[in-house]
Scaffold this active site. Structure first.
Site, PDB file in Angstrom:
ATOM      1  N   ARG A  10       0.849  -1.194   0.000  1.00  0.00           N
ATOM      2  CA  ARG A  10       0.000   0.000   0.000  1.00  0.00           C
ATOM      3  C   ARG A  10       0.887   1.249   0.000  1.00  0.00           C
ATOM      4  O   ARG A  10       2.045   1.197   0.412  1.00  0.00           O
ATOM      5  CB  ARG A  10      -0.884   0.027   1.244  1.00  0.00           C
ATOM      6  CG  ARG A  10      -1.885  -1.090   1.326  1.00  0.00           C
ATOM      7  CD  ARG A  10      -2.680  -0.992   2.638  1.00  0.00           C
ATOM      8  NE  ARG A  10      -3.712  -2.011   2.712  1.00  0.00           N
ATOM      9  CZ  ARG A  10      -3.571  -3.176   3.321  1.00  0.00           C
ATOM     10  NH1 ARG A  10      -2.432  -3.481   3.925  1.00  0.00           N
ATOM     11  NH2 ARG A  10      -4.560  -4.045   3.342  1.00  0.00           N
ATOM     12  N   LYS A  34      -2.096  -2.225   8.109  1.00  0.00           N
ATOM     13  CA  LYS A  34      -3.230  -1.582   8.773  1.00  0.00           C
ATOM     14  C   LYS A  34      -3.347  -2.160  10.171  1.00  0.00           C
ATOM     15  O   LYS A  34      -3.140  -3.352  10.380  1.00  0.00           O
ATOM     16  CB  LYS A  34      -4.527  -1.861   8.009  1.00  0.00           C
ATOM     17  CG  LYS A  34      -4.678  -1.070   6.742  1.00  0.00           C
ATOM     18  CD  LYS A  34      -6.023  -1.359   6.106  1.00  0.00           C
ATOM     19  CE  LYS A  34      -6.262  -0.505   4.897  1.00  0.00           C
ATOM     20  NZ  LYS A  34      -7.560  -0.779   4.258  1.00  0.00           N
ATOM     21  N   HIS A 109      -2.822   2.368  -5.831  1.00  0.00           N
ATOM     22  CA  HIS A 109      -3.734   1.251  -5.590  1.00  0.00           C
ATOM     23  C   HIS A 109      -3.934   0.415  -6.855  1.00  0.00           C
ATOM     24  O   HIS A 109      -4.047  -0.811  -6.783  1.00  0.00           O
ATOM     25  CB  HIS A 109      -5.084   1.734  -5.056  1.00  0.00           C
ATOM     26  CG  HIS A 109      -5.964   0.600  -4.654  1.00  0.00           C
ATOM     27  ND1 HIS A 109      -5.760  -0.122  -3.491  1.00  0.00           N
ATOM     28  CD2 HIS A 109      -7.013   0.017  -5.278  1.00  0.00           C
ATOM     29  CE1 HIS A 109      -6.655  -1.086  -3.415  1.00  0.00           C
ATOM     30  NE2 HIS A 109      -7.434  -1.030  -4.483  1.00  0.00           N
ATOM     31  N   ARG A 112      -1.021  -1.811  -7.119  1.00  0.00           N
ATOM     32  CA  ARG A 112      -1.195  -2.883  -6.125  1.00  0.00           C
ATOM     33  C   ARG A 112      -2.173  -3.931  -6.652  1.00  0.00           C
ATOM     34  O   ARG A 112      -1.934  -5.129  -6.552  1.00  0.00           O
ATOM     35  CB  ARG A 112      -1.706  -2.263  -4.822  1.00  0.00           C
ATOM     36  CG  ARG A 112      -2.146  -3.224  -3.749  1.00  0.00           C
ATOM     37  CD  ARG A 112      -2.644  -2.408  -2.540  1.00  0.00           C
ATOM     38  NE  ARG A 112      -3.403  -3.189  -1.597  1.00  0.00           N
ATOM     39  CZ  ARG A 112      -2.879  -3.984  -0.662  1.00  0.00           C
ATOM     40  NH1 ARG A 112      -1.572  -4.126  -0.571  1.00  0.00           N
ATOM     41  NH2 ARG A 112      -3.648  -4.643   0.170  1.00  0.00           N
ATOM     42  N   HIS A 135      -4.469  -8.872   3.576  1.00  0.00           N
ATOM     43  CA  HIS A 135      -5.914  -8.967   3.736  1.00  0.00           C
ATOM     44  C   HIS A 135      -6.258  -9.989   4.811  1.00  0.00           C
ATOM     45  O   HIS A 135      -5.602 -11.013   4.934  1.00  0.00           O
ATOM     46  CB  HIS A 135      -6.582  -9.398   2.432  1.00  0.00           C
ATOM     47  CG  HIS A 135      -6.526  -8.358   1.367  1.00  0.00           C
ATOM     48  ND1 HIS A 135      -6.627  -8.654   0.042  1.00  0.00           N
ATOM     49  CD2 HIS A 135      -6.366  -7.017   1.424  1.00  0.00           C
ATOM     50  CE1 HIS A 135      -6.545  -7.538  -0.672  1.00  0.00           C
ATOM     51  NE2 HIS A 135      -6.384  -6.545   0.153  1.00  0.00           N
ATOM     52  N   TYR A 144      -9.315  -9.945  -6.515  1.00  0.00           N
ATOM     53  CA  TYR A 144      -8.137 -10.020  -7.366  1.00  0.00           C
ATOM     54  C   TYR A 144      -8.146 -11.228  -8.291  1.00  0.00           C
ATOM     55  O   TYR A 144      -7.288 -11.378  -9.129  1.00  0.00           O
ATOM     56  CB  TYR A 144      -6.864 -10.033  -6.507  1.00  0.00           C
ATOM     57  CG  TYR A 144      -6.677  -8.728  -5.784  1.00  0.00           C
ATOM     58  CD1 TYR A 144      -5.980  -7.686  -6.373  1.00  0.00           C
ATOM     59  CD2 TYR A 144      -7.222  -8.524  -4.526  1.00  0.00           C
ATOM     60  CE1 TYR A 144      -5.824  -6.479  -5.725  1.00  0.00           C
ATOM     61  CE2 TYR A 144      -7.075  -7.321  -3.861  1.00  0.00           C
ATOM     62  CZ  TYR A 144      -6.369  -6.297  -4.474  1.00  0.00           C
ATOM     63  OH  TYR A 144      -6.225  -5.103  -3.834  1.00  0.00           O
TER      64      TYR A 144
END
Length: 166
Positions: A10, A34, A109, A112, A135, A144
């Site tokens: 990210r 995150k 993004h 990514r 994730h 994806y």
């Protein structure tokens, strides 16, 4: 650009990258995900080589330090190195992708997402994809994959086999 396309990180993971986070022997980097979780992720060797080449000019061009805690990606502000902001990185990505993509810019993004799509096409391993992209939910990671494209490829192969049998 190379690091986005070679790891799927990210924009904030890139902006917070420190010299201590780079492992050239193992071709991996440590990032803060995150939620503040530290994670180590694989990077394609070519992107790590690009990073080495950048580091060779970084000190002279940007007056950047070489301490472990120094940021990897910096700019020169009042003749002193300062870390790139997320907004600056986004602007640079748009600028350079526009130059290569016939006047169509891309975002970090999108780079990514491109990495994630290629990783999924290559491995078809949703758990690897989830780990690499950080994730926690398969519903996010499934974005994806392109099951319709996979179905079309399978159907084409089957039609080809059927044709060859006739």
């Amino acid at each position: 650009l190379s690091l986005f396309l070679g790891s799927g990180i990210r924009v904030n993971e890139l902006s917070n990258l420190r010299l201590r986070d780079l492992d050239f022997e193992e071709n991996q980097i440590s990032v803060i995900r995150k939620g503040g979780k530290l994670d180590t992720i694989a990077v394609i060797p070519e992107s790590m080589q690009d990073l080495k080449e950048y580091l060779m000019i970084r000190s002279d061009r940007y007056k950047a330090g070489k301490e472990d805690y120094d940021y990897v990606f910096v700019r020169k502000l009042h003749n002193v190195a300062s870390p790139l902001s997320n907004r600056t990185i986004e602007s640079l990505v748009k600028k350079y992708t526009k130059a290569f993509k016939s006047n169509k810019s891309m975002s970090p993004h999108k780079l990514r997402h491109t990495y994630g799509t290629y990783l999924m096409e290559e491995t078809n391993d949703i758990h690897l994809l989830m780990r690499q992209l950080g994730h926690t939910s398969t519903s996010t990671a499934v974005l994806y994959s392109n099951p319709e494209q996979e179905k079309a490829k399978l159907a084409s192969r089957q039609l080809g086999e059927r044709r060859n049998k006739s």
